[in-house]
Design a protein around this motif. Structure first.
Motif, PDB file in Angstrom:
ATOM      1  N   TYR A   1     -22.437  23.396 -12.871  1.00  0.00           N
ATOM      2  CA  TYR A   1     -23.107  22.643 -11.821  1.00  0.00           C
ATOM      3  C   TYR A   1     -24.483  22.214 -12.313  1.00  0.00           C
ATOM      4  CZ  TYR A   1     -24.800  21.558  -7.133  1.00  0.00           C
ATOM      5  OH  TYR A   1     -25.313  20.921  -6.042  1.00  0.00           O
ATOM      6  N   GLN A   2     -24.824  20.969 -12.107  1.00  0.00           N
ATOM      7  CA  GLN A   2     -26.129  20.449 -12.521  1.00  0.00           C
ATOM      8  C   GLN A   2     -27.194  20.838 -11.499  1.00  0.00           C
ATOM      9  OE1 GLN A   2     -26.088  18.948 -15.592  1.00  0.00           O
ATOM     10  NE2 GLN A   2     -23.958  19.574 -15.469  1.00  0.00           N
ATOM     11  N   GLN A   3     -28.451  20.854 -11.921  1.00  0.00           N
ATOM     12  CA  GLN A   3     -29.530  21.322 -11.044  1.00  0.00           C
ATOM     13  C   GLN A   3     -29.556  20.591  -9.705  1.00  0.00           C
ATOM     14  OE1 GLN A   3     -33.441  21.242 -12.768  1.00  0.00           O
ATOM     15  NE2 GLN A   3     -34.294  22.490 -11.153  1.00  0.00           N
ATOM     16  N   THR A   4     -29.462  19.285  -9.722  1.00  0.00           N
ATOM     17  CA  THR A   4     -29.432  18.523  -8.469  1.00  0.00           C
ATOM     18  C   THR A   4     -28.230  17.583  -8.519  1.00  0.00           C
ATOM     19  OG1 THR A   4     -31.843  18.624  -8.373  1.00  0.00           O
ATOM     20  CG2 THR A   4     -30.790  17.109  -6.865  1.00  0.00           C
ATOM     21  N   GLU A   5     -27.051  18.184  -8.565  1.00  0.00           N
ATOM     22  CA  GLU A   5     -25.824  17.386  -8.571  1.00  0.00           C
ATOM     23  C   GLU A   5     -25.590  16.759  -7.196  1.00  0.00           C
ATOM     24  OE1 GLU A   5     -21.507  17.732 -10.681  1.00  0.00           O
ATOM     25  OE2 GLU A   5     -22.657  19.537 -10.338  1.00  0.00           O
ATOM     26  N   ASN A   6     -26.072  17.422  -6.164  1.00  0.00           N
ATOM     27  CA  ASN A   6     -26.005  16.913  -4.801  1.00  0.00           C
ATOM     28  C   ASN A   6     -27.407  17.003  -4.208  1.00  0.00           C
ATOM     29  OD1 ASN A   6     -23.023  16.635  -4.431  1.00  0.00           O
ATOM     30  ND2 ASN A   6     -23.144  18.800  -4.962  1.00  0.00           N
ATOM     31  N   GLY A   7     -27.972  15.867  -3.901  1.00  0.00           N
ATOM     32  CA  GLY A   7     -29.305  15.863  -3.318  1.00  0.00           C
ATOM     33  C   GLY A   7     -29.941  14.495  -3.424  1.00  0.00           C
ATOM     34  N   TYR A   8     -31.166  14.426  -2.950  1.00  0.00           N
ATOM     35  CA  TYR A   8     -31.900  13.168  -3.018  1.00  0.00           C
ATOM     36  C   TYR A   8     -33.378  13.477  -3.171  1.00  0.00           C
ATOM     37  CZ  TYR A   8     -33.408  13.939   1.807  1.00  0.00           C
ATOM     38  OH  TYR A   8     -33.973  14.451   2.939  1.00  0.00           O
ATOM     39  N   GLY A   9     -34.115  12.457  -3.589  1.00  0.00           N
ATOM     40  CA  GLY A   9     -35.545  12.617  -3.730  1.00  0.00           C
ATOM     41  C   GLY A   9     -36.218  11.275  -3.909  1.00  0.00           C
ATOM     42  N   PHE A  10     -37.521  11.293  -3.827  1.00  0.00           N
ATOM     43  CA  PHE A  10     -38.320  10.083  -3.937  1.00  0.00           C
ATOM     44  C   PHE A  10     -38.916  10.020  -5.331  1.00  0.00           C
ATOM     45  CE2 PHE A  10     -38.184  11.457   0.450  1.00  0.00           C
ATOM     46  CZ  PHE A  10     -37.707  10.311   1.064  1.00  0.00           C
ATOM     47  N   LEU A  11     -38.757   8.874  -5.980  1.00  0.00           N
ATOM     48  CA  LEU A  11     -39.258   8.684  -7.332  1.00  0.00           C
ATOM     49  C   LEU A  11     -40.692   8.172  -7.316  1.00  0.00           C
ATOM     50  CD1 LEU A  11     -36.067   6.928  -8.736  1.00  0.00           C
ATOM     51  CD2 LEU A  11     -36.684   9.349  -8.904  1.00  0.00           C
ATOM     52  N   GLY A  12     -41.414   8.423  -8.385  1.00  0.00           N
ATOM     53  CA  GLY A  12     -42.787   7.963  -8.503  1.00  0.00           C
ATOM     54  C   GLY A  12     -42.900   6.447  -8.461  1.00  0.00           C
ATOM     55  N   THR A  13     -41.824   5.745  -8.754  1.00  0.00           N
ATOM     56  CA  THR A  13     -41.811   4.284  -8.758  1.00  0.00           C
ATOM     57  C   THR A  13     -41.643   3.698  -7.366  1.00  0.00           C
ATOM     58  OG1 THR A  13     -39.429   4.266  -9.091  1.00  0.00           O
ATOM     59  CG2 THR A  13     -40.815   4.209 -11.073  1.00  0.00           C
ATOM     60  N   GLY A  14     -41.436   4.579  -6.361  1.00  0.00           N
ATOM     61  CA  GLY A  14     -41.230   4.110  -4.999  1.00  0.00           C
ATOM     62  C   GLY A  14     -39.767   4.054  -4.601  1.00  0.00           C
ATOM     63  N   GLY A  15     -38.868   4.284  -5.563  1.00  0.00           N
ATOM     64  CA  GLY A  15     -37.443   4.269  -5.270  1.00  0.00           C
ATOM     65  C   GLY A  15     -36.960   5.605  -4.714  1.00  0.00           C
ATOM     66  N   ILE A  16     -35.727   5.609  -4.302  1.00  0.00           N
ATOM     67  CA  ILE A  16     -35.061   6.816  -3.824  1.00  0.00           C
ATOM     68  C   ILE A  16     -33.848   7.033  -4.704  1.00  0.00           C
ATOM     69  CG2 ILE A  16     -33.840   7.897  -1.903  1.00  0.00           C
ATOM     70  CD1 ILE A  16     -35.394   6.027  -0.025  1.00  0.00           C
ATOM     71  N   GLN A  17     -33.659   8.242  -5.148  1.00  0.00           N
ATOM     72  CA  GLN A  17     -32.474   8.565  -5.932  1.00  0.00           C
ATOM     73  C   GLN A  17     -31.590   9.490  -5.110  1.00  0.00           C
ATOM     74  OE1 GLN A  17     -33.017   9.667  -9.999  1.00  0.00           O
ATOM     75  NE2 GLN A  17     -31.155  10.894  -9.998  1.00  0.00           N
ATOM     76  N   VAL A  18     -30.295   9.147  -5.060  1.00  0.00           N
ATOM     77  CA  VAL A  18     -29.307   9.952  -4.345  1.00  0.00           C
ATOM     78  C   VAL A  18     -28.244  10.361  -5.345  1.00  0.00           C
ATOM     79  CG1 VAL A  18     -27.590   9.972  -2.496  1.00  0.00           C
ATOM     80  CG2 VAL A  18     -29.720   8.670  -2.212  1.00  0.00           C
TER      81      VAL A  18
END
Length: 145
Positions: free
Chosen positions: A58-75
């Protein structure tokens, strides 16, 4: 064609038989990731090394989301799809972007519209930008993918 869900006449399309307005419940691992809240950007998977998702375990954040420093959102969501081949994925991503009704097949309760920035038709997606309008939670967003 910018509206949420399906309307009368949408089912008359060649792919209308695949419309499913009722969606399956969220898998438990996705619900837990949402309940956890946003992750710190440093623990999100790197876009520059997608092959690491194939590493064992299992990867550290295989399921999750967060806000990137560039202003984007990663899911990131692990979705097991038994029987789906790379060729099927390739077809889907080249097919769904030129008709909003096709994009809605993926998530009819969130997807509103989709179109290719270059307004060209189906067939390929690599190097192209898909302009979508969709709900993230209760917020209508305009996204370039």
């Amino acid at each position: 064609m910018s509206y949420l869900g399906y309307r009368t006449g949408d089912a008359d399309s060649p792919f209308g038989g695949f419309f499913r307005p009722e969606m399956a419940p969220l898998p438990g691992h996705v619900a837990r990731a949402l309940e956890h809240g946003p992750q710190a950007a440093p623990v999100l998977p790197e876009f520059s090394s997608p092959a690491t998702l194939l590493d064992a375990g299992y990867q550290q954040t295989e399921n999750g989301y967060g806000f990137l420093g560039t202003g984007g959102i990663q899911v990131s969501v692990r979705t097991d799809m038994p029987g789906v081949t790379p060729r099927m994925w390739d077809w889907w991503f080249g097919w769904h972007g030129s008709d909003s009704r096709r994009y809605k097949l993926w998530h009819p309760r969130a997807h509103v519209s989709a179109q290719w920035r270059d307004d060209h038709g189906d067939g390929h997606y690599i190097g192209r930008t898909s302009l979508v309008r969709e709900y993230l939670g209760s917020t209508l967003t305009k996204v370039a993918i």
